[in-house]
Design a protein around this motif. Structure first.
Motif, PDB file in Angstrom:
ATOM      1  N   UNK A  15       0.860  -1.193   0.000  1.00  0.00           N
ATOM      2  CA  UNK A  15       0.000   0.000   0.000  1.00  0.00           C
ATOM      3  C   UNK A  15       0.890   1.234   0.000  1.00  0.00           C
ATOM      4  N   UNK A  16       0.351   2.384  -0.430  1.00  0.00           N
ATOM      5  CA  UNK A  16       1.152   3.609  -0.404  1.00  0.00           C
ATOM      6  C   UNK A  16       1.747   3.847   0.981  1.00  0.00           C
ATOM      7  N   UNK A  17       3.020   4.253   1.013  1.00  0.00           N
ATOM      8  CA  UNK A  17       3.707   4.499   2.276  1.00  0.00           C
ATOM      9  C   UNK A  17       4.555   3.328   2.733  1.00  0.00           C
ATOM     10  N   UNK A  18       4.352   2.132   2.174  1.00  0.00           N
ATOM     11  CA  UNK A  18       5.161   0.973   2.575  1.00  0.00           C
ATOM     12  C   UNK A  18       6.610   1.144   2.111  1.00  0.00           C
ATOM     13  N   UNK A  19       7.548   0.765   2.984  1.00  0.00           N
ATOM     14  CA  UNK A  19       8.970   0.737   2.608  1.00  0.00           C
ATOM     15  C   UNK A  19       9.249  -0.632   2.001  1.00  0.00           C
ATOM     16  N   UNK A  20       9.764  -0.646   0.779  1.00  0.00           N
ATOM     17  CA  UNK A  20       9.913  -1.921   0.071  1.00  0.00           C
ATOM     18  C   UNK A  20      11.300  -2.074  -0.554  1.00  0.00           C
ATOM     19  N   UNK A  21      11.694  -3.334  -0.731  1.00  0.00           N
ATOM     20  CA  UNK A  21      12.860  -3.685  -1.550  1.00  0.00           C
ATOM     21  C   UNK A  21      12.304  -4.227  -2.856  1.00  0.00           C
ATOM     22  N   UNK A  22      12.887  -3.801  -3.976  1.00  0.00           N
ATOM     23  CA  UNK A  22      12.403  -4.279  -5.278  1.00  0.00           C
ATOM     24  C   UNK A  22      13.123  -5.569  -5.653  1.00  0.00           C
ATOM     25  N   UNK A  23      12.383  -6.501  -6.231  1.00  0.00           N
ATOM     26  CA  UNK A  23      13.010  -7.736  -6.691  1.00  0.00           C
ATOM     27  C   UNK A  23      12.735  -7.931  -8.167  1.00  0.00           C
ATOM     28  N   UNK A  24      13.658  -8.645  -8.833  1.00  0.00           N
ATOM     29  CA  UNK A  24      13.473  -8.850 -10.275  1.00  0.00           C
ATOM     30  C   UNK A  24      12.912 -10.237 -10.590  1.00  0.00           C
ATOM     31  N   UNK A  25      12.376 -10.917  -9.566  1.00  0.00           N
ATOM     32  CA  UNK A  25      11.742 -12.207  -9.828  1.00  0.00           C
ATOM     33  C   UNK A  25      10.437 -12.325  -9.057  1.00  0.00           C
TER      34      UNK A  25
ATOM     35  N   UNK B  10       7.707  -5.734   1.253  1.00  0.00           N
ATOM     36  CA  UNK B  10       7.670  -4.817   2.391  1.00  0.00           C
ATOM     37  C   UNK B  10       8.642  -5.295   3.473  1.00  0.00           C
ATOM     38  N   UNK B  11       9.458  -4.382   3.971  1.00  0.00           N
ATOM     39  CA  UNK B  11      10.379  -4.732   5.067  1.00  0.00           C
ATOM     40  C   UNK B  11      10.347  -3.622   6.116  1.00  0.00           C
ATOM     41  N   UNK B  12      11.024  -3.877   7.253  1.00  0.00           N
ATOM     42  CA  UNK B  12      11.101  -2.925   8.362  1.00  0.00           C
ATOM     43  C   UNK B  12      11.567  -1.551   7.872  1.00  0.00           C
TER      44      UNK B  12
END
Ligand code: APR
Ligand code: ZN
Ligand code: ZN
Length: 361
Positions: free
Chosen positions: A80-90, A147-149
């Protein structure tokens, strides 16, 4: 409303990259727009700009990123908007044969955003590894966001999106390193060092770092290597055997991607040990091994792709370990740079003093 932002573009084979204005569309069904906070510079970005991957120029480079979800399209439930995320390519499909057999890390029907980001004249961009994160904002499939800490440093978190995950996963997921194991890692760049950090996390008793450069070996010690071998000066197979009571290591990880280092890895493992190839070879490379040695030594010869990771399982777990001080991701961030300096970071890559240069926004 589609937005205009700055991005790093490779226009043609071998040409230096440049910053251009790009258009990022609103997220469509199943898509998300992410405000990028940090993106590491990886060898693969350079391969794209050298035309080594395919000819789908122009490329929007960058694929080791973390940021905050700005908006999501219809039907998105993962983030959701505001989530801190790491992008993955798979972003795995969940439906192919590999996914249905419970091996989603071998899914070969992964998905990216369907809509295209474009240059100002409307030319469609090819985002590197389906991400394109050397840009203030990028459009991805929601499944590419994990989504991560949010307390984690974006520069460190983003590195899990590619090279550092490849190394840690080679040790933990592919190699199955366990408590008390002896592990040797051949090649101590960013990927090999991450494999060392992974072996330490898994409780390896001996971690032998092998490189041709003493400077690299010193960094490897900082990340958990218990022994170092300069393979310019010493035969690495003999040295690894000697350090393991004459046996060889339980797990040997090849993180260079060359036939001679693969052969060293093959002979440096214990009987019934495991060899993990994480270095990426070129199409013309071949190895010749006596079949009797393959038979006689037993064990497993494996390759590791993106650290055989499942982003939804591995990213939050590794970020938690990082936040607890048990995994030093900051050690991989050699320098932080501006978006304008990606070309300079490519030059520095060749000199070997950088584990990762990370673009900060
Ligand atoms: N023996 C031992 N080490 C070597 C040798 C060799 N013959 N040749 C090179 N090396 C070392 C280099 O000194 C360097 O420390 O291997 C390391 C390679 O590191 P990087 O160039 O920084 O590459 P890295 O990002 O770690 O990736 C390594 O894994 O994912 C793949 O595509 C990637 O094939 C590449 C490999
Ligand atoms: Zn699948
Ligand atoms: Zn990469």
């Amino acid at each position: 409303m589609a937005q205009q932002v700055q991005g790093v573009i490779a226009r043609a084979k071998g040409e230096p990259v440049r910053i251009e204005t790009i258009t990022v569309p609103d997220p469509g069904p199943g898509e998300a727009v992410v405000k990028v906070q940090a993106c590491g510079v990886c060898h693969t970005d350079l391969h794209y700009r050298e035309g080594g991957i395919n000819d789908d120029f122009p490329f929007l480079l960058g694929h080791e990123a973390a940021g905050v979800v700005e908006s999501v399209g219809a039907g998105v439930t993962e983030v959701a908007p505001g989530d801190f995320v790491i992008l993955n390519w798979r972003a795995v499909c969940g439906q192919c044969r590999a996914c249905l057999r419970g091996r989603p890390q071998y899914c070969f029907d992964t998905h990216n955003a369907k809509q295209k980001m474009t240059l100002a004249d409307g030319t469609e961009l090819s985002p590197a590894l389906g991400i394109g994160a050397f840009a203030e904002k990028t459009l991805v499939a929601a499944g590419q966001c994990t989504k991560v800490d949010p307390q984690a440093s974006p520069a460190a978190a983003g590195l899990l999106g590619c090279g550092v995950m490849a190394g840690i996963g080679a040790a933990i997921n592919t190699g199955g390193v366990g408590r008390g194991d002896s592990v040797a890692v051949i090649g101590c760049g960013g990927v090999g060092d991450a494999a060392i950090a992974g072996a330490r996390l898994a409780g390896a008793a001996k971690i032998i770092a092998v490189d041709i450069d003493d400077k690299k070996l010193r960094t490897a010690q900082g990340l958990g290597a218990t022994h170092t071998v300069n393979s310019r000066a010493t035969d690495p197979v003999a040295a690894i055997r000697e350090l393991t009571g004459g046996n060889g290591a339980d797990v040997v990880i090849e993180a260079v991607g060359r036939p001679e280092t693969y052969e060293q890895a093959f002979y440096a493992r214990d009987l019934a040990g495991t060899v993990v190839l994480v270095g990426v070879p070129t199409p013309e490379m071949k190895i010749e091994l006596p079949l009797l040695d393959v038979f006689g030594r037993g064990g497993a010869l494996k390759s590791s792709w993106y650290g055989d990771c499942l982003p939804s399982r591995d990213f939050p777990m590794l970020i938690d370990l990082y936040r607890q001080g048990r995994l030093d991701l900051d050690a991989f961030v050699t320098e932080t740079i501006a978006l304008e300096d990606v070309e300079k970071a490519f030059e520095r890559m060749h000199h070997g003093d950088v584990l990762r240069s990370v673009v900060m926004f």
